[in-house]
Design a protein around this motif. Structure first.
Motif, mmCIF file in Angstrom:
data_model
loop_
_atom_site.group_PDB
_atom_site.id
_atom_site.type_symbol
_atom_site.label_atom_id
_atom_site.label_comp_id
_atom_site.label_asym_id
_atom_site.label_seq_id
_atom_site.Cartn_x
_atom_site.Cartn_y
_atom_site.Cartn_z
ATOM 1 N N ARG A 30 -4.584 -5.274 3.192
ATOM 2 C CA ARG A 30 -4.332 -3.957 2.602
ATOM 3 C C ARG A 30 -3.953 -4.030 1.129
ATOM 4 N NH1 ARG A 30 -4.950 0.207 2.559
ATOM 5 N NH2 ARG A 30 -3.053 1.366 3.007
ATOM 6 N N PHE A 31 -3.657 -5.243 0.639
ATOM 7 C CA PHE A 31 -3.351 -5.394 -0.793
ATOM 8 C C PHE A 31 -4.600 -5.279 -1.670
ATOM 9 C CE2 PHE A 31 0.638 -7.383 0.690
ATOM 10 C CZ PHE A 31 1.535 -6.716 -0.135
ATOM 11 N N ARG A 46 -2.624 -1.358 -6.246
ATOM 12 C CA ARG A 46 -1.768 -2.501 -5.897
ATOM 13 C C ARG A 46 -2.073 -3.713 -6.765
ATOM 14 N NH1 ARG A 46 -3.095 -0.284 -0.624
ATOM 15 N NH2 ARG A 46 -1.272 0.866 0.125
ATOM 16 N N SER A 48 -0.316 7.296 -10.415
ATOM 17 C CA SER A 48 -1.324 6.278 -10.742
ATOM 18 C C SER A 48 -2.041 6.604 -12.049
ATOM 19 C CB SER A 48 -2.333 6.154 -9.593
ATOM 20 O OG SER A 48 -3.144 7.309 -9.496
ATOM 21 N N SER A 61 1.593 10.687 -5.754
ATOM 22 C CA SER A 61 1.149 9.303 -5.944
ATOM 23 C C SER A 61 -0.088 9.238 -6.834
ATOM 24 C CB SER A 61 0.845 8.655 -4.594
ATOM 25 O OG SER A 61 2.021 8.496 -3.837
ATOM 26 N N ASP A 91 -6.604 -3.385 -3.346
ATOM 27 C CA ASP A 91 -6.585 -1.997 -3.788
ATOM 28 C C ASP A 91 -6.320 -1.974 -5.287
ATOM 29 O OD1 ASP A 91 -6.039 1.061 -3.082
ATOM 30 O OD2 ASP A 91 -4.401 0.377 -4.366
#
Length: 722
Positions: free
Chosen positions: A662-663, A668, A376, A372, A665
């Motif tokens: 939690r979004f 995200r 990114s 991951s 970020d």
């Protein structure tokens, strides 16, 4: 404790020498406050069982000040009209000595400590019987917990020129202290000065750096000394000479500040303060030390070469870094697992251990996969080129075009705790934004950070240099780095509230960051039940160690009577969430009352409270989030008016409607990666990606125009299309 100072645990007998500049103020009067603090330190150490011998300067300076005053009092009018007169140094010493010792006696008596006075001359030490008797007397006094106080008896010294003659066995109180350390077989000599230690140049010069460990072979020819002591004889030059002589005879020496109230205690605790002289120092630096300034300067120079590269070449560096991470996945995993195991064995909290983990494969609550991270970085590489973008274009006058363009900040210092994945994200953002970077991670992730740094810098082309990204090895280097406001352009701390606060208080460099992440979810009375449950459970349980996880659940009062709140509480408890209540919720739900609403759990726990309406929710968030967090807050509601009141009324870095906290970020949000989440009210708030690491500059293109009092220029100030 600094590893090079671990020998401090074996110190029992120490010599402390205090210089004239510490004993007296700038006007020549005694610095009673500093002397009192010194005596309190010595009393504390004396009570702990240390054997202490004090060597003091200051008698000549004090005597000069007193005799000058006496001379003025007894002067005639004619004398006052011609006030130039010289005072005999020996007379000054004789007068000052009694006053100085009287003060020491008074201060030590107040602290219930006995002291003794010893005036010696150079000639005394030529007599073997004297030296033997001196040693026996001092040892007897130390056994009785008496603190002997030594001073050179300048009043009767036969030295030809007391302030210039450096002949003989000792030639000032610094060399006397060194001689006594040898004669009395001391374990340590501490020389107190008016500066923090030995610098590479005059301490007033901003380019000078504090030398923590003196290595004769390295530093002897590099140091430039400033002026000598304003009142004493030799200043730093004399201290270094005495320190070198004692150290190479086997007595460790530390030169440190006598202005600090606890410097001697910190030295004995092994703290990295002052300058250490040790006969084995050259053996500790088999790998060449890189100082804070050199590291920062190297990062800046590398960043300028990076900025000069073509955009495609910078993009290729990121792709190479992503490939290198995946190619070295097994090696990274081994080092990371060693950190995780060590943290578990050390009894670290589960939330910290969770932040440590890097694993191959699928992401979960407990780890962030290496794949991951590589993904990114590739997303970041494919984003629009951030450097040199024209943000605004204006015609100032005919043929005179002004452009406002994006530009790298320069050099970033990032201090972060645990989370080694932060190192990868930050390094990739630094490369994309053209910035140099200095990284200091937590000791709990030491092995992970080291291997990640090695893998990432190996992918940086040699013409840029691996020094573009520096890894700071010791926490002790941070104070030096925080002083480099002429080289480092932005500090970003990622960690506890204590870490962020300490850094903000310790530097002039701009600081971007947040401390606690106390995120709120407010469930309004018009919320859809299933949606509210999904959002609340996700915000708390998806990754409870994250700073964007929900820590406080606020529920409209009407939902406490229709069964919704009870259902939601049961589902949270079923997922393993420990609940704490505010005053209203704890009594209604029969759960323990939270000790504070300002608490970041970072675990499967949260606080629940009942509020009257959306405005009460906003007020609660501002009371317990404003100035402290202002991170991410969410409203769950089907009432559009209530949603807009919340979104416009809550002053946080991120505010959401019907979406999990939690979004919040960088990945995200489509930023590719994030250097952190900023709650500072400066140019960047919320998740900070590439744009938060850029500033602007102005580029003006003309054809020979001059101002000439603005007489020959016709300004148009016309906006041009980009």
């Amino acid at each position: 404790m600094d590893p090079s100072r671990s020998f401090m645990t074996n110190v029992k007998r120490l010599i402390v020498k205090v210089g004239t500049a510490v004993v007296t103020r700038a006007d020549g009067r005694l610095a009673v406050g500093r002397l009192g603090a010194l005596c309190e330190q010595l009393k504390e150490l004396n009570s702990q069982g240390y054997e202490i011998v004090l060597v003091t300067s200051g008698a000549v300076g004090l005597g000069r000040q007193r005799l000058r005053y006496r001379k003025l009092v007894n002067s005639s009018l004619a004398d006052l009209q011609n006030p130039q007169f010289e005072l005999d140094g020996k007379a000054c010493a004789a007068v000052g000595q009694s006053s100085l010792m009287a003060l020491y006696d008074t201060l030590f008596s107040q602290l219930d400590v006995s002291s003794s006075q010893h005036l010696v001359t150079d000639n005394d030490f030529r007599n073997g019987s004297f030296r033997k008797q001196l040693s026996e007397t001092v040892k007897s006094l130390l056994a009785l917990k008496v603190i002997p106080i030594f001073n050179e008896n300048d009043a009767v010294s036969t030295r030809r020129a007391p302030y210039e003659d450096s002949s003989g066995i000792f030639w000032d109180n610094d060399s006397l202290a060194g001689l006594l350390a040898l004669e009395l077989q001391a374990d340590l000599l501490v020389l107190l000065s008016d500066v923090e230690g030995l610098y590479s140049g005059p301490p007033s010069d901003p380019t000078s750096k504090l030398i923590y460990t003196y290595i004769k072979e390295k530093h002897q020819g590099e140091i430039t000394f400033g002026d000598k002591s304003r009142l004493g004889r030799g200043g730093m030059t004399a201290k270094v000479n005495a320190a070198v002589c004692a150290a190479y005879a086997g007595i460790p020496v530390v030169i440190t500040s006598g202005y600090a109230t606890d410097s001697i205690i910190k030295v004995l605790q092994g703290k990295r303060i002052g300058t250490l002289f040790h006969q084995d120092a050259h053996l500790w630096t088999s790998v060449k030390e890189v100082g804070a300034r050199e590291m920062a300067v190297a990062a800046r120079e590398s960043s300028r070469r990076l900025q000069a590269m073509h955009s495609d070449d910078r993009r290729k560096i990121l792709l190479d870094i992503a490939d290198a991470l995946e190619a070295n996945e097994s090696l990274i995993t081994v080092e990371n697992e060693a950190d995780v195991a060590a943290a578990q064995d050390a009894g670290y909290e589960k939330s910290l251990v969770a932040r440590l983990a890097l694993k191959p494969g699928k992401a979960s609550i407990f780890f962030i996969p290496i794949a991951s991270l590589a993904k990114s970085i590739r997303v970041l590489a494919e984003m629009e080129e951030p450097i040199g973008r024209v943000l605004k274009k204006t015609e100032l006058a005919d043929g005179l075009i002004l452009e406002k363009t994006s530009s790298p900040l320069g050099v970033l210092l990032i201090v972060f705790e645990s989370r080694p994945d932060a190192l990868v994200q930050i390094a990739s953002l630094a490369v994309r934004s053209g910035n140099g970077l200095l990284l200091k991670g937590g000791k709990e992730a030491k092995r992970s950070n080291a291997i990640l740094h090695k893998v990432i810098t190996s992918a940086i082309p040699k013409n840029i240099g691996e020094k573009l990204i520096g890894l700071v090895a010791s926490r002790e280097d941070i104070p030096d780095l925080l002083k480099l406001d002429d080289v480092i352009d932005l500090v970003i701390p990622r960690g506890s509230n204590k870490l962020v606060s300490e850094i903000k208080e310790s530097t002039k460099i701009p600081v971007l960051g947040h401390s606690d992440g106390i995120c709120h979810v407010y469930v309004d009375k018009s919320a859809k039940v299933d949606m509210a449950k999904r959002i609340v459970l996700d915000a708390k349980t998806d990754y409870p160690a994250a700073c964007n996880a929900m820590e406080t659940l606020l529920v409209h009062k009407d939902l406490s009577s229709n069964g919704f709140l009870s259902e939601l509480i049961m589902e949270l408890q079923h997922e393993g969430v420990t609940l704490h209540g505010g005053p209203r919720a704890s009594s209604l739900l029969n759960i323990p009352e939270a000790h504070s609403f300002h608490h970041e759990y970072n675990s499967m726990a949260c606080t629940v409270e009942i509020v009257d309406d959306v405005q009460a929710a906003i007020d609660h968030i501002h009371q317990h989030g404003r100035h402290a967090t202002s991170h991410t807050d969410c409203i769950v509601t089907e009432n559009h008016e209530a949603a807009e009141i919340f979104l416009n009324g809550v002053d946080s870095a991120a505010v959401f409607h019907n979406a999990s906290t939690r979004f919040c970020d960088g990945a995200r949000f489509g930023l590719g990666a994030e250097v952190g989440i900023s709650t500072s009210r400066i140019h960047a708030r919320g998740p900070v990606g590439v744009e938060g690491l850029l500033t602007t500059r102005w580029v003006l293109r003309g054809s020979g125009q001059v101002v000439a009092g603005d007489k020959g220029v016709i300004y148009t100030h016309r906006d041009l299309a980009l």
